[in-house]
Motif scaffolding. Structure first.
Motif, PDB file in Angstrom:
ATOM      1  N   ALA A 160      11.629  -1.878  -4.597  1.00 45.41           N
ATOM      2  CA  ALA A 160      11.864  -3.077  -3.792  1.00 45.41           C
ATOM      3  C   ALA A 160      11.141  -4.244  -4.431  1.00 45.41           C
ATOM      4  N   ALA A 161      11.708  -5.428  -4.265  1.00 45.19           N
ATOM      5  CA  ALA A 161      11.118  -6.621  -4.884  1.00 45.19           C
ATOM      6  C   ALA A 161       9.711  -6.888  -4.364  1.00 45.19           C
ATOM      7  N   GLY A 162       9.441  -6.539  -3.106  1.00 47.62           N
ATOM      8  CA  GLY A 162       8.142  -6.838  -2.503  1.00 47.62           C
ATOM      9  C   GLY A 162       7.148  -5.704  -2.587  1.00 47.62           C
ATOM     10  N   ALA A 163       7.232  -4.866  -3.600  1.00 48.32           N
ATOM     11  CA  ALA A 163       6.360  -3.691  -3.686  1.00 48.32           C
ATOM     12  C   ALA A 163       4.882  -4.069  -3.716  1.00 48.32           C
ATOM     13  N   ARG A 164       4.521  -5.067  -4.517  1.00 49.89           N
ATOM     14  CA  ARG A 164       3.108  -5.459  -4.590  1.00 49.89           C
ATOM     15  C   ARG A 164       2.624  -5.966  -3.246  1.00 49.89           C
ATOM     16  N   THR A 165       3.441  -6.800  -2.589  1.00 51.06           N
ATOM     17  CA  THR A 165       3.066  -7.347  -1.291  1.00 51.06           C
ATOM     18  C   THR A 165       2.881  -6.233  -0.269  1.00 51.06           C
ATOM     19  N   GLU A 166       3.785  -5.257  -0.265  1.00 54.63           N
ATOM     20  CA  GLU A 166       3.664  -4.154   0.682  1.00 54.63           C
ATOM     21  C   GLU A 166       2.413  -3.329   0.407  1.00 54.63           C
ATOM     22  N   ALA A 167       2.077  -3.141  -0.853  1.00 49.07           N
ATOM     23  CA  ALA A 167       0.864  -2.396  -1.185  1.00 49.07           C
ATOM     24  C   ALA A 167      -0.373  -3.089  -0.628  1.00 49.07           C
ATOM     25  N   VAL A 168      -0.410  -4.417  -0.714  1.00 42.77           N
ATOM     26  CA  VAL A 168      -1.534  -5.175  -0.165  1.00 42.77           C
ATOM     27  C   VAL A 168      -1.606  -5.006   1.355  1.00 42.77           C
ATOM     28  N   MET A 169      -0.450  -5.033   2.009  1.00 44.59           N
ATOM     29  CA  MET A 169      -0.425  -4.870   3.465  1.00 44.59           C
ATOM     30  C   MET A 169      -0.887  -3.481   3.881  1.00 44.59           C
ATOM     31  N   LEU A 170      -0.422  -2.455   3.172  1.00 47.91           N
ATOM     32  CA  LEU A 170      -0.863  -1.101   3.488  1.00 47.91           C
ATOM     33  C   LEU A 170      -2.375  -0.976   3.319  1.00 47.91           C
ATOM     34  N   ALA A 171      -2.913  -1.621   2.310  1.00 47.15           N
ATOM     35  CA  ALA A 171      -4.365  -1.591   2.101  1.00 47.15           C
ATOM     36  C   ALA A 171      -5.098  -2.273   3.252  1.00 47.15           C
ATOM     37  N   ALA A 172      -4.529  -3.370   3.768  1.00 49.91           N
ATOM     38  CA  ALA A 172      -5.153  -4.076   4.891  1.00 49.91           C
ATOM     39  C   ALA A 172      -5.131  -3.210   6.143  1.00 49.91           C
ATOM     40  N   ILE A 173      -4.008  -2.533   6.391  1.00 51.32           N
ATOM     41  CA  ILE A 173      -3.916  -1.664   7.562  1.00 51.32           C
ATOM     42  C   ILE A 173      -4.892  -0.495   7.428  1.00 51.32           C
ATOM     43  N   GLU A 174      -4.979   0.076   6.235  1.00 54.29           N
ATOM     44  CA  GLU A 174      -5.924   1.171   6.015  1.00 54.29           C
ATOM     45  C   GLU A 174      -7.359   0.718   6.227  1.00 54.29           C
ATOM     46  N   ALA A 175      -7.686  -0.483   5.738  1.00 53.10           N
ATOM     47  CA  ALA A 175      -9.036  -1.013   5.897  1.00 53.10           C
ATOM     48  C   ALA A 175      -9.390  -1.234   7.371  1.00 53.10           C
ATOM     49  N   ALA A 176      -8.363  -1.483   8.191  1.00 56.67           N
ATOM     50  CA  ALA A 176      -8.596  -1.652   9.628  1.00 56.67           C
ATOM     51  C   ALA A 176      -8.842  -0.327  10.328  1.00 56.67           C
ATOM     52  N   GLY A 177      -8.609   0.792   9.641  1.00 58.13           N
ATOM     53  CA  GLY A 177      -8.842   2.101  10.221  1.00 58.13           C
ATOM     54  C   GLY A 177      -7.621   2.777  10.788  1.00 58.13           C
ATOM     55  N   CYS A 178      -6.440   2.224  10.525  1.00 53.25           N
ATOM     56  CA  CYS A 178      -5.184   2.784  11.018  1.00 53.25           C
ATOM     57  C   CYS A 178      -4.544   3.618   9.901  1.00 53.25           C
ATOM     58  N   PRO A 179      -4.075   4.817  10.188  1.00 49.06           N
ATOM     59  CA  PRO A 179      -3.529   5.671   9.127  1.00 49.06           C
ATOM     60  C   PRO A 179      -2.258   5.097   8.503  1.00 49.06           C
ATOM     61  N   VAL A 180      -2.205   5.124   7.195  1.00 46.24           N
ATOM     62  CA  VAL A 180      -1.027   4.765   6.400  1.00 46.24           C
ATOM     63  C   VAL A 180      -1.008   5.666   5.169  1.00 46.24           C
ATOM     64  N   PRO A 181       0.116   5.749   4.468  1.00 41.61           N
ATOM     65  CA  PRO A 181       0.119   6.510   3.215  1.00 41.61           C
ATOM     66  C   PRO A 181      -0.805   5.866   2.177  1.00 41.61           C
TER      67      PRO A 181
END
Length: 269
Positions: A46-67
């Motif tokens: 997907a074109a937004g792969a880098r952006t999605e990776a940053v978002m997943l990292a933010a969600i993980e840092a908040a303590g919510c499970p993500v891949p």
């Protein structure tokens, strides 16, 4: 070795096996495979792969499970595969509610996000606004009036003028998943396992909850685990559901017009 398999071998440092397409098509391609150690991985092109990776990292840092992200950039997102494919059940819904509460406990510096992003061709502007009603009007409901039927655009413009009376002026800017429908919550044999496919921003937590209720009916177990909602939350649901309904109208066509118009009627627009 296919082109994708060769690229995965390069970014992961070892060949993959069992590469097979499992979904996508509207906004991205999704594949599954096993890495060099035999662990399951999910691959998105997907074109937004880098952006999605940053978002997943933010969600993980908040303590919510993500891949866990193994690679994110240049149109390719590679993640660990979480348990999925099970019905949530009471315990699963409770785990989901607790995870959503953890996500929303994270607080950002302002409404919006550090960059604009998109649902495919539908832009999601995230520039700052002076208050929450202004953000919801300018960055969501009125973001692209030219892309909507003229009558709907006119009704949205009228509604936007009323938003200072209908929405809180300055809710805490919580971390939002941004596309929190039930299909983006994974459930394994032991219950809730994580969230996928974010479209993050900072904003009113009720935005995510309204999105979840648009295409599902979360049971009491979800809300018991999530915690109490502010006064007036139920009345704000259609205001917040308008944004994903408008996105669906633009992405998938006139079949979603009745949904949009029903929500506009519900808020007196």
């Amino acid at each position: 070795m296919s082109g994708l398999a060769a690229r995965l071998a390069t970014v992961l440092g070892a060949p993959v096996s069992g590469l097979a397409r499992i979904g996508g098509g509207d906004l991205s391609e999704v594949w599954q495979a096993r890495d060099g150690d035999g662990r399951g991985i999910i691959v998105k092109r997907a074109a937004g792969a880098r952006t999605e990776a940053v978002m997943l990292a933010a969600i993980e840092a908040a303590g919510c499970p993500v891949p866990r992200v193994l690679h994110g950039g240049s149109g390719l997102l590679v993640m660990e595969r979480l348990p999925s494919g099970h019905r949530p059940g009471t315990a699963g819904w409770a785990g989901f509610g607790a995870a959503a509460a953890t996500l929303h406990a994270a607080t950002g510096p302002r409404y919006g996000w550090s960059e604009n992003h998109a649902f495919g061709p539908v832009a999601i502007p995230n520039a700052a606004a002076p208050d929450w009603p202004a953000f919801w009007a300018e960055r969501r409901l009125l973001a692209a009036p030219e892309a909507l039927p003229a009558e709907i655009a006119r009704r949205l413009d009228s509604l936007a003028a009323r938003l200072p009376e209908l929405l809180p002026q300055a809710p805490r800017p919580a971390l939002l998943h941004g596309d929190l429908w039930i299909g983006n919550a994974l459930f394994g044999p032991d219950g809730f396992s994580g969230l996928i496919d974010p479209a993050c921003s900072w904003g009113d937590p009720e935005v995510d909850l309204a999105m979840l209720a648009l295409f599902a009916s979360p049971p009491p177990a979800f809300f018991d685990a999530y915690g109490p909602l502010p006064p007036g939350a139920a009345e704000r649901v259609p205001l917040y559901q308008l944004w994903p309904a408008l996105v669906h109208l633009r992405l998938f066509g006139a079949g979603y017009r009745d949904l949009v118009e029903g929500l506009l009627r519900a808020v007196g627009a």
